[in-house]
Design an enzyme around this catalytic site. Structure first.
Site, short mmCIF file in Angstrom:
data_model
loop_
_atom_site.label_atom_id
_atom_site.label_comp_id
_atom_site.label_asym_id
_atom_site.label_seq_id
_atom_site.Cartn_x
_atom_site.Cartn_y
_atom_site.Cartn_z
CB SER A 1 10.09 -16.04 5.92
OG SER A 1 10.14 -14.66 5.64
CG ASN B 1 4.59 -22.65 5.81
OD1 ASN B 1 4.39 -23.35 4.80
ND2 ASN B 1 4.07 -21.45 5.94
CG ASP C 1 1.48 -17.09 7.38
OD1 ASP C 1 1.82 -18.27 7.20
OD2 ASP C 1 0.62 -16.51 6.69
CG HIS D 1 4.49 -16.59 4.43
ND1 HIS D 1 3.16 -16.89 4.22
CD2 HIS D 1 4.58 -15.24 4.39
CE1 HIS D 1 2.48 -15.76 4.06
NE2 HIS D 1 3.33 -14.75 4.17
C1 GRF Z 1 5.20 -21.45 -2.65
O1 GRF Z 1 5.40 -20.36 -3.47
C2 GRF Z 1 5.21 -21.07 -1.19
O2 GRF Z 1 5.70 -19.79 -0.97
C3 GRF Z 1 3.79 -21.13 -0.77
O3 GRF Z 1 3.15 -22.03 -1.64
C4 GRF Z 1 3.85 -22.10 -2.86
C5 GRF Z 1 3.97 -23.54 -3.22
O4 GRF Z 1 4.50 -23.74 -4.50
N1 GRF Z 1 3.72 -21.51 0.61
P1 GRF Z 1 5.00 -25.16 -4.95
O5 GRF Z 1 3.83 -26.13 -4.83
O6 GRF Z 1 6.15 -25.55 -4.10
O7 GRF Z 1 5.39 -24.98 -6.40
#
Ligand code: GRF
Length: 221
Positions: free
Chosen positions: A141, A112, A150, A114
């Site tokens: 991260s 993931n 997380d 984050h």
């Molecule tokens: C990202 O900013 C990420 O940090 C979070 O969700 C957002 C997804 O954005 N987990 P996208 O759909 O990739 O534009």
């Protein structure tokens, strides 16, 4: 994964898919030695689905509203994923908490991104919380997913400065620009077999990581 079998990637999204796009572009450029087998999305009409379709990638919508509870949704999601036989499942803005059963089943091949420098600011609204706390540095991260939210072992991070007067939106844009550099890079390391999760720790090039590498912006934006 054998020599002549491409590394199989599945991406789970809920929204606009800018991180998905960064990974699509890196695969297309030959920077990631792998193939995105399918993009699965829990929200019909999400922008990321169009990005996948434009790239000729199989898409599947699994609308969580059609399922009575989280367990049943995750069971079907797991089944659909197993059908793809993914080497790696990439959560790219997949805005659902996954059940312990699902996470345990895919642990070690589930990552993931984050938007914070973990372990700081788990959960939501990370940009505003970092500003409110008077931080001068923030970031993102990439981590292996474990049942605790997380909290999984961090593989790598990218940092940005927080400027006086920053809004959460401006800071988010700055962090996202780094997400788009960091996420494809980590997927590449995993596809190359350089990064693995072993005994609950991240190993890079056969050494346990003492601290995750952190990408710093060349010029503060
Ligand atoms: C990202 O900013 C990420 O940090 C979070 O969700 C957002 C997804 O954005 N987990 P996208 O759909 O990739 O534009």
């Amino acid at each position: 994964m054998s020599e002549n079998q491409p590394f199989r990637i599945a991406v789970l999204i809920s929204g606009g898919g800018t991180n998905l796009q960064a990974i699509i572009d890196a695969v297309a450029a030959g920077d990631i030695p792998g193939r995105i087998e399918r993009v699965i999305c829990n929200r019909p009409g999400a922008g990321g689905l169009t990005r996948a379709e434009h790239a000729g990638i199989d898409t599947e919508v699994l609308d969580h509203r059609a399922y009575a509870d989280r367990e049943r949704y995750d069971a079907v999601l797991a089944e659909r994923l197993e059908a793809i036989r993914p080497d790696l499942v990439v959560l790219a803005g997949f805005m659902r908490i996954l059940t312990d059963g699902f996470v345990t089943r895919f642990m070690g091949r589930l990552i993931n991104i984050h938007p914070s420098l973990l372990p700081a600011y788990r959960g939501l609204h990370t940009h505003q919380r970092a500003i409110d706390a008077g931080e001068t540095r923030h970031g993102c991260s990439v981590h292996y997913v474990i049942p605790e939210l997380d909290a999984g072992p961090v593989i790598a991070q990218a940092a940005v400065p927080i400027h006086p007067g920053d809004t959460a939106e401006r800071l988010q844009d700055r962090v996202q620009a780094m997400e788009h550099r960091l996420y494809p890079e980590v997927v590449r390391w995993i596809a190359e077999g350089r990064v693995v999760l072993r005994s609950g720790r991240v190993w890079l090039d056969d050494e346990p990581l003492a601290a995750p590498p952190c990408l710093e912006p060349e010029v503060a934006s």
